[in-house]
Design an enzyme around this catalytic site. Structure first.
Site, PDB file in Angstrom:
ATOM      1  CB  SER A 103      38.211  48.996  42.536  1.00  0.00           C
ATOM      2  OG  SER A 103      39.629  49.267  42.412  1.00  0.00           O
ATOM      3  CG  ASP A 136      38.782  51.870  35.176  1.00  0.00           C
ATOM      4  OD1 ASP A 136      38.452  51.022  34.138  1.00  0.00           O
ATOM      5  OD2 ASP A 136      38.333  51.278  36.880  1.00  0.00           O
ATOM      6  CD  GLU A 191      33.380  43.664  38.195  1.00  0.00           C
ATOM      7  OE1 GLU A 191      33.502  44.893  37.674  1.00  0.00           O
ATOM      8  OE2 GLU A 191      33.047  44.236  39.248  1.00  0.00           O
TER       9      GLU A 191
HETATM   10  O1  KIV Z   1      37.434  49.560  38.816  1.00  0.00           O
HETATM   11  C1  KIV Z   1      38.566  48.172  39.203  1.00  0.00           C
HETATM   12  O2  KIV Z   1      39.461  47.541  39.993  1.00  0.00           O
HETATM   13  C2  KIV Z   1      38.106  47.221  38.041  1.00  0.00           C
HETATM   14  C3  KIV Z   1      38.379  45.550  38.374  1.00  0.00           C
HETATM   15  C4  KIV Z   1      37.201  45.276  39.127  1.00  0.00           C
HETATM   16  C5  KIV Z   1      38.008  44.866  36.574  1.00  0.00           C
HETATM   17  O3  KIV Z   1      37.350  47.687  37.116  1.00  0.00           O
END
Ligand code: KIV
Length: 272
Positions: A52, A90, A189
């Site tokens: 994100s 991520d 999510e």
């Molecule tokens: O990238 C992110 O912030 C996420 C969250 C929404 C879980 O994957």
């Protein structure tokens, strides 16, 4: 004292113990040193260096454009601000979908170059082979099911997922597959709360919800949403704890006025 309260460092084992004890897990995103230091100092259990960052740091419409190098940079900044929280980074779009060897190489780069403690990737059955390969290198993996923003062009919308029976059944099967593959936790999510509760009961690893109701093992939010920097984003699941967009706009306006009126700097704010 609670399990999280006793822990000097949060590990994947701590999260497992918290699930068993029915203790809720707290998770927030961070992308830089200053924010990470605040979240860690406040006692957050898990910091997610989310892709994100593509939206809230870079201003992109989706998470698709962010690169592996950019994620590693954000994760390095976060690692520098954290003493206690578990740091999950991520894996960005395009860094693991090719094949399991590519996935392993990307995960190794994240761990080696950023100092993160674990990686997260989106998907169920289609990514299980990659998850197993990453785990062979001793890298903990968090799964992510339900709304998977990296697939936005497939779904065409960010609305609630798995309302239909078929998709809900697949999601439960995917969660079991991720557990069997060795994931230490799963993000759920934007799915119906009842389904999230079923998934949570069906697996022994912690589930962390965002827009998935309360019957999950923990909650995650994007920090920019929680503190109200993203003031135009108002999904039903979001609780804002601050309205920093307005407060900062006001503060910057006051600074502009003070400089223009020559009120700033005053005699105490200068060197002789
Ligand atoms: O990238 C992110 O912030 C996420 C969250 C929404 C879980 O994957």
């Amino acid at each position: 004292m609670s399990i999280a309260g006793k822990a000097m460092k949060i590990t994947t084992k701590t999260l497992q113990e918290m699930k068993q004890a029915g203790e809720k897990i707290t998770m927030l995103t961070a992308y830089d040193f200053s924010m990470a230091r605040i979240l860690d100092g406040a006692g957050i259990d898990v910091i997610l260096v989310g892709d994100s960052a593509s939206n809230v740091m870079a201003g992109n419409d989706t998470t698709v454009p962010i690169t592996l190098d950019q994620m590693i940079y954000h994760a390095q900044c976060v690692v520098n601000g954290v003493n206690r929280a578990l740091i999950v980074c991520d894996m960005p779009f395009g860094s693991y979908q090719g094949d399991s060897r590519q996935a392993l190489n990307s995960a190794i780069r994240i761990m080696k170059e950023s100092g993160s403690h674990a990686v997260k990737l989106e998907g169920g059955a289609e990514v299980v082979e990659s998850i197993e390969r990453i785990l062979t290198a001793g890298i903990p993996v968090m799964g992510h099911l339900g709304l998977t923003p990296q697939s936005i062009y497939k779904f065409g919308t960010y609305s609630v997922r798995a309302r239909e029976e078929e998709e809900a059944a697949k999601l439960i099967e995917d969660a079991k597959l991720l557990e069997a593959a060795g994931c230490f936790a799963i993000v759920l999510e934007k799915i119906p709360a009842d389904l999230a509760a079923k998934v949570t009961a069906a697996v022994n690893i912690p589930t962390i919800g965002i827009g998935a109701g309360s019957e999950v093992d923990g909650q995650v939010l994007v920090i920019h949403d929680l503190i109200g920097l993203t003031h135009e984003f108002n999904p039903r699941f979001l609780r804002r704890y601050l309205n920093l967009y307005d407060e900062m706009t006001k503060a910057v306006g006051e600074y502009i006025n003070d400089v223009r009126s020559q009120d700033f700097p005053n005699d105490e704010e200068r060197y002789s």
